[in-house]
Design a protein around this motif. Structure first.
Motif, PDB file in Angstrom:
ATOM      1  N   ILE A 261       0.848  -1.209   0.000  1.00 16.31           N
ATOM      2  CA  ILE A 261       0.000   0.000   0.000  1.00 16.31           C
ATOM      3  C   ILE A 261       0.873   1.246   0.000  1.00 16.31           C
ATOM      4  N   PHE A 262       1.911   1.242   0.823  1.00 18.93           N
ATOM      5  CA  PHE A 262       2.805   2.407   0.922  1.00 18.93           C
ATOM      6  C   PHE A 262       3.598   2.585  -0.383  1.00 18.93           C
ATOM      7  N   ILE A 263       4.095   1.470  -0.904  1.00 19.31           N
ATOM      8  CA  ILE A 263       4.864   1.555  -2.162  1.00 19.31           C
ATOM      9  C   ILE A 263       3.954   2.101  -3.270  1.00 19.31           C
ATOM     10  N   GLY A 264       2.749   1.544  -3.365  1.00 19.52           N
ATOM     11  CA  GLY A 264       1.809   1.955  -4.414  1.00 19.52           C
ATOM     12  C   GLY A 264       1.401   3.407  -4.241  1.00 19.52           C
ATOM     13  N   PHE A 265       1.203   3.824  -2.988  1.00 19.65           N
ATOM     14  CA  PHE A 265       0.852   5.223  -2.718  1.00 19.65           C
ATOM     15  C   PHE A 265       1.968   6.146  -3.214  1.00 19.65           C
ATOM     16  N   CYS A 266       3.226   5.823  -2.866  1.00 17.92           N
ATOM     17  CA  CYS A 266       4.349   6.685  -3.282  1.00 17.92           C
ATOM     18  C   CYS A 266       4.474   6.691  -4.806  1.00 17.92           C
ATOM     19  N   LEU A 267       4.248   5.530  -5.433  1.00 16.64           N
ATOM     20  CA  LEU A 267       4.295   5.484  -6.899  1.00 16.64           C
ATOM     21  C   LEU A 267       3.195   6.367  -7.490  1.00 16.64           C
ATOM     22  N   SER A 268       2.013   6.314  -6.869  1.00 13.93           N
ATOM     23  CA  SER A 268       0.884   7.094  -7.416  1.00 13.93           C
ATOM     24  C   SER A 268       1.154   8.599  -7.330  1.00 13.93           C
ATOM     25  N   LYS A 269       1.988   8.988  -6.375  1.00 14.66           N
ATOM     26  CA  LYS A 269       2.323  10.417  -6.230  1.00 14.66           C
ATOM     27  C   LYS A 269       3.589  10.776  -7.007  1.00 14.66           C
ATOM     28  N   SER A 270       4.145   9.827  -7.720  1.00 17.34           N
ATOM     29  CA  SER A 270       5.442  10.012  -8.403  1.00 17.34           C
ATOM     30  C   SER A 270       6.481  10.584  -7.439  1.00 17.34           C
ATOM     31  N   ALA A 271       6.448  10.103  -6.197  1.00 12.64           N
ATOM     32  CA  ALA A 271       7.357  10.632  -5.178  1.00 12.64           C
ATOM     33  C   ALA A 271       8.740  10.002  -5.335  1.00 12.64           C
ATOM     34  N   ASN A 272       9.766  10.780  -5.015  1.00 11.88           N
ATOM     35  CA  ASN A 272      11.099  10.172  -4.950  1.00 11.88           C
ATOM     36  C   ASN A 272      11.511   9.941  -3.498  1.00 11.88           C
ATOM     37  N   CYS A 273      10.690  10.426  -2.586  1.00  9.47           N
ATOM     38  CA  CYS A 273      10.973  10.297  -1.162  1.00  9.47           C
ATOM     39  C   CYS A 273       9.628  10.330  -0.445  1.00  9.47           C
ATOM     40  N   GLY A 274       9.436   9.464   0.519  1.00  8.27           N
ATOM     41  CA  GLY A 274       8.141   9.439   1.200  1.00  8.27           C
ATOM     42  C   GLY A 274       8.284   8.979   2.629  1.00  8.27           C
ATOM     43  N   ALA A 275       7.225   9.234   3.406  1.00  7.60           N
ATOM     44  CA  ALA A 275       7.266   8.812   4.804  1.00  7.60           C
ATOM     45  C   ALA A 275       5.886   8.390   5.253  1.00  7.60           C
ATOM     46  N   LYS A 276       5.880   7.340   6.082  1.00  7.39           N
ATOM     47  CA  LYS A 276       4.649   7.022   6.799  1.00  7.39           C
ATOM     48  C   LYS A 276       4.675   7.823   8.089  1.00  7.39           C
ATOM     49  N   VAL A 277       3.531   8.319   8.490  1.00  6.83           N
ATOM     50  CA  VAL A 277       3.457   9.042   9.756  1.00  6.83           C
ATOM     51  C   VAL A 277       2.249   8.545  10.546  1.00  6.83           C
ATOM     52  N   VAL A 278       2.287   8.779  11.849  1.00  8.43           N
ATOM     53  CA  VAL A 278       1.080   8.554  12.653  1.00  8.43           C
ATOM     54  C   VAL A 278       0.612   9.915  13.157  1.00  8.43           C
ATOM     55  N   GLU A 279      -0.653  10.013  13.449  1.00  3.65           N
ATOM     56  CA  GLU A 279      -1.171  11.324  13.866  1.00  3.65           C
ATOM     57  C   GLU A 279      -0.664  11.685  15.260  1.00  3.65           C
ATOM     58  N   LYS A 280      -0.053  12.843  15.360  1.00  2.00           N
ATOM     59  CA  LYS A 280       0.295  13.369  16.673  1.00  2.00           C
ATOM     60  C   LYS A 280      -0.991  13.939  17.257  1.00  2.00           C
ATOM     61  N   VAL A 281      -1.371  13.457  18.417  1.00  2.00           N
ATOM     62  CA  VAL A 281      -2.688  13.810  18.933  1.00  2.00           C
ATOM     63  C   VAL A 281      -2.594  14.875  20.026  1.00  2.00           C
ATOM     64  N   HIS A 282      -1.541  14.784  20.864  1.00  2.00           N
ATOM     65  CA  HIS A 282      -1.411  15.758  21.960  1.00  2.00           C
ATOM     66  C   HIS A 282      -0.290  16.743  21.627  1.00  2.00           C
ATOM     67  N   PRO A 283      -0.516  18.019  21.878  1.00  2.00           N
ATOM     68  CA  PRO A 283       0.509  19.021  21.532  1.00  2.00           C
ATOM     69  C   PRO A 283       1.868  18.728  22.163  1.00  2.00           C
ATOM     70  N   THR A 284       1.882  18.112  23.340  1.00  2.00           N
ATOM     71  CA  THR A 284       3.166  17.917  24.026  1.00  2.00           C
ATOM     72  C   THR A 284       3.742  16.513  23.814  1.00  2.00           C
ATOM     73  N   GLU A 285       3.116  15.728  22.951  1.00  2.00           N
ATOM     74  CA  GLU A 285       3.637  14.388  22.671  1.00  2.00           C
ATOM     75  C   GLU A 285       5.063  14.490  22.126  1.00  2.00           C
ATOM     76  N   LYS A 286       5.931  13.601  22.629  1.00  2.00           N
ATOM     77  CA  LYS A 286       7.348  13.717  22.244  1.00  2.00           C
ATOM     78  C   LYS A 286       7.629  12.983  20.934  1.00  2.00           C
ATOM     79  N   VAL A 287       7.171  13.568  19.858  1.00  2.00           N
ATOM     80  CA  VAL A 287       7.420  12.965  18.551  1.00  2.00           C
ATOM     81  C   VAL A 287       7.787  14.096  17.578  1.00  2.00           C
ATOM     82  N   GLY A 288       8.761  13.838  16.714  1.00  2.00           N
ATOM     83  CA  GLY A 288       9.110  14.828  15.698  1.00  2.00           C
ATOM     84  C   GLY A 288       8.010  14.859  14.647  1.00  2.00           C
ATOM     85  N   VAL A 289       7.738  16.037  14.093  1.00  2.00           N
ATOM     86  CA  VAL A 289       6.697  16.115  13.065  1.00  2.00           C
ATOM     87  C   VAL A 289       7.294  16.549  11.733  1.00  2.00           C
ATOM     88  N   ILE A 290       6.739  15.980  10.657  1.00  3.83           N
ATOM     89  CA  ILE A 290       7.209  16.367   9.324  1.00  3.83           C
ATOM     90  C   ILE A 290       6.447  17.620   8.896  1.00  3.83           C
TER      91      ILE A 290
END
Ligand code: UTP
Length: 531
Positions: A261-290
């Protein structure tokens, strides 16, 4: 290089302290140390240190021109229609079937927080099968190859590239050998080792760990790019006809390796670089955001985002900066070639303050109680900024992300939590396929997602305790192919392990005793490990 010449060279770089205990060394230690120092690229150390200082000085400006990822570059598995997901899936399976897809595992980390004397991939989180992270990933590769073959009728290879470091190389290779490469062909697994960098004092002096040994650490998961180039890995990929590469961290037990699914998604966008992300839900959650900074894609660490920006919301209600980075990336081979040829030297190392053992002026070995030095690390995502065709796929955290970072008993990212995350997901797969779980008193457990089950009568925490339930990746990659469980009743108090036909009656050889026995510290390999 003789001693006098080396001394002069060290003086010119302000590193002459490295020879301060030289006279105390035995003759063979002297030659080895002389050899190591003669081969050390002091220019590179200096450049990397200076870049890291620039990076630290610039970080305050990061919030000024920040924008979220444009909607045209992103999508979400939760909101995409089944039709669209199937389109992505089939495009991904087609690319896999043509052997154009490789997976690349980042397995060079020291795993200091987990604190076991062997690589993290060899860890068994306590699943009914006792499978290790490495085995789970290997079996997902076997399965995705099979799915692609079934879908297209073509036989294919998903080559597995494994980046190790001095800390993980020897034991990882030995572990794979011992387990017969978990059913994969040996020639389709390519191990390569990342480099190391010296640990420095805050002023840029290389730390002397012992009289004849400098302190070193792996150069971060962004050391990938130098290793890909200098170890000739990209040329090997070209020869194999690989075009798309899925890069991921070793510690996410739920990682969908080579996810169609991820490979096909990136192909559909003609992306040369891509990332899966999860939703950051709390403002203070310790996760880097793209996000985008000055029009370039970047991961902004939680510590770099002001509370005001972290709390900002989109008109639809979610956090504006909510693309939580999970070390799960897609690159085209062409993009990687461009990065290693044209941009690797621009990557700025990040500074991590650490307690680094050292030898003092009197020759005493000191284990500092406070941070006394820095490790310089590059990050795998630092190349996002070189992409103009970037794509982001938001995935469901409970289905795709549960990292093993900390030792048992910690408050988050523990082995118990990784095990429960996998068991909960597999419970859900079985329930979705029409299977049922019965408690000891004969009641059928709710057939809704266990993460949302609220029943204080069960364990007082508002959640049902997880059912120990596991589906072999050889049987199902992501919940498909489970028709045989329809209307079957499973006992919630018993451990359930659904296997593929081919693994029935086979021991996977992962009993805890055998794992502990082989969990020896990796041996130092001679030469070419540094810079
Ligand atoms: P982490 O940053 O979580 O580091 O790595 P770690 O080594 O696993 O754990 P700690 O911080 O020491 O406790 C994220 C991913 O990057 C890989 C790790 O193996 C993991 O898959 N990594 C990290 C490397 O491959 N090389 C490195 O130098 C650092």
């Amino acid at each position: 290089m003789d001693l006098a010449a080396l001394r002069t060279k060290l003086e010119s770089y302000g590193q002459e302290h490295l020879l301060q205990h030289y006279d105390r060394l035995k003759q063979e230690e002297k030659s080895a140390f002389l050899d190591e120092l003669s081969h050390l690229d002091f220019d590179r150390v200096k450049r990397i240190y200076e870049l890291s200082c620039e990076e630290a000085n610039n970080s305050g400006e990061k919030q000024k021109t920040l924008e979220p990822i444009p909607e045209s570059s992103s999508d979400s598995v939760a909101s995409a229609s089944d039709e669209l997901k199937n389109e992505w899936r089939y495009a991904g399976l087609k690319a896999i079937a043509e052997s154009k897809v490789a997976v690349l595992l980042l397995a060079g980390g020291q795993g200091t927080r987990l604190n076991v004397p062997y690589p993290k991939g060899m860890y068994d989180v306590g699943l009914p099968s006792s499978k290790t992270l490495y085995q789970i990933q290997a079996e997902r590769i076997l399965k995705v190859q099979k799915l692609a073959e079934e879908h297209t009728g073509k036989s294919c290879i998903v080559t597995w590239y494994i980046m190790t470091s001095e800390h993980t190389q020897t034991s990882t290779e030995a572990f794979f050998l011992k387990h017969n490469h978990f059913g994969l062909k040996k020639e389709n697994i390519v191990f390569f080792e990342q480099y190391q960098l010296p640990c420095l004092s805050p002023e840029g002096k290389i730390i002397l760990q012992e009289a004849g040994k400098i302190a070193k650490a792996p150069d971060g998961n962004g050391g990938l790019y130098k290793a890909l180039r200098d170890r000739g890995i990209l040329d090997g990929m070209s020869k194999r006809g690989i075009e798309n590469i899925h890069v991921y961290g070793v510690d996410n037990i739920l990682v969908k390796v080579a996810d169609p699914i991820f490979i096909g998604f990136c192909l559909s966008k003609s992306a040369n670089c891509g990332a899966k992300v999860v939703e950051k839900v709390h403002p203070t959650e310790k996760v880097g955001v793209i996000c985008r900074l000055d029009g370039r894609y970047k991961v902004v660490e939680y510590s770099e985002l002001s509370l005001e920006l972290a709390q900002k919301r989109h008109e639809k209600g979610h956090l504006l900066y909510n693309a939580g980075n999970i070390c799960n990336h897609y690159f085209t081979l062409n993009f990687l070639k461009d990065v290693v040829s044209n941009h690797e030297h621009e990557l700025r190392p990040h500074v991590a303050k650490k307690k680094i053992p050292y030898i003092d002026d009197d020759g005493n070995s000191i284990k500092p109680l406070k941070e006394n030095g820095i490790k310089l690390e590059k990050f795998v995502f630092d190349v996002f900024e070189f992409s103009q065709q970037f794509a982001v796929l938001q995935v469901v955290r409970e289905e795709e992300f549960s990292p093993l970072k900390n030792a048992p008993g910690a408050v988050k990212d523990t082995p118990e939590m990784a095990r429960d995350a996998l068991c909960n997901l597999h419970y859900q797969y079985i329930v979705n396929a029409g299977g049922k779980f019965k408690s000891n008193d004969g009641k059928i457990l709710p057939d809704i997602s266990r993460k949302t089950v609220v029943d204080d009568s069960v364990d007082g925490s508002g959640r049902l305790p997880p059912v120990k339930c596991e589906i072999s990746p050889l049987l199902s990659y992501a919940g498909e192919g489970l028709e045989s469980v329809k209307d079957q009743i499973f006992h919630a108090s018993q451990s359930t392990h659904l296997k593929a036909d081919e693994e029935k009656n086979i021991s996977n050889g992962n009993e805890k005793t055998s794992k502990v026995k082989e969990a020896t510290s990796p041996k130092r390999r001679k030469g070419e490990d540094i810079l």
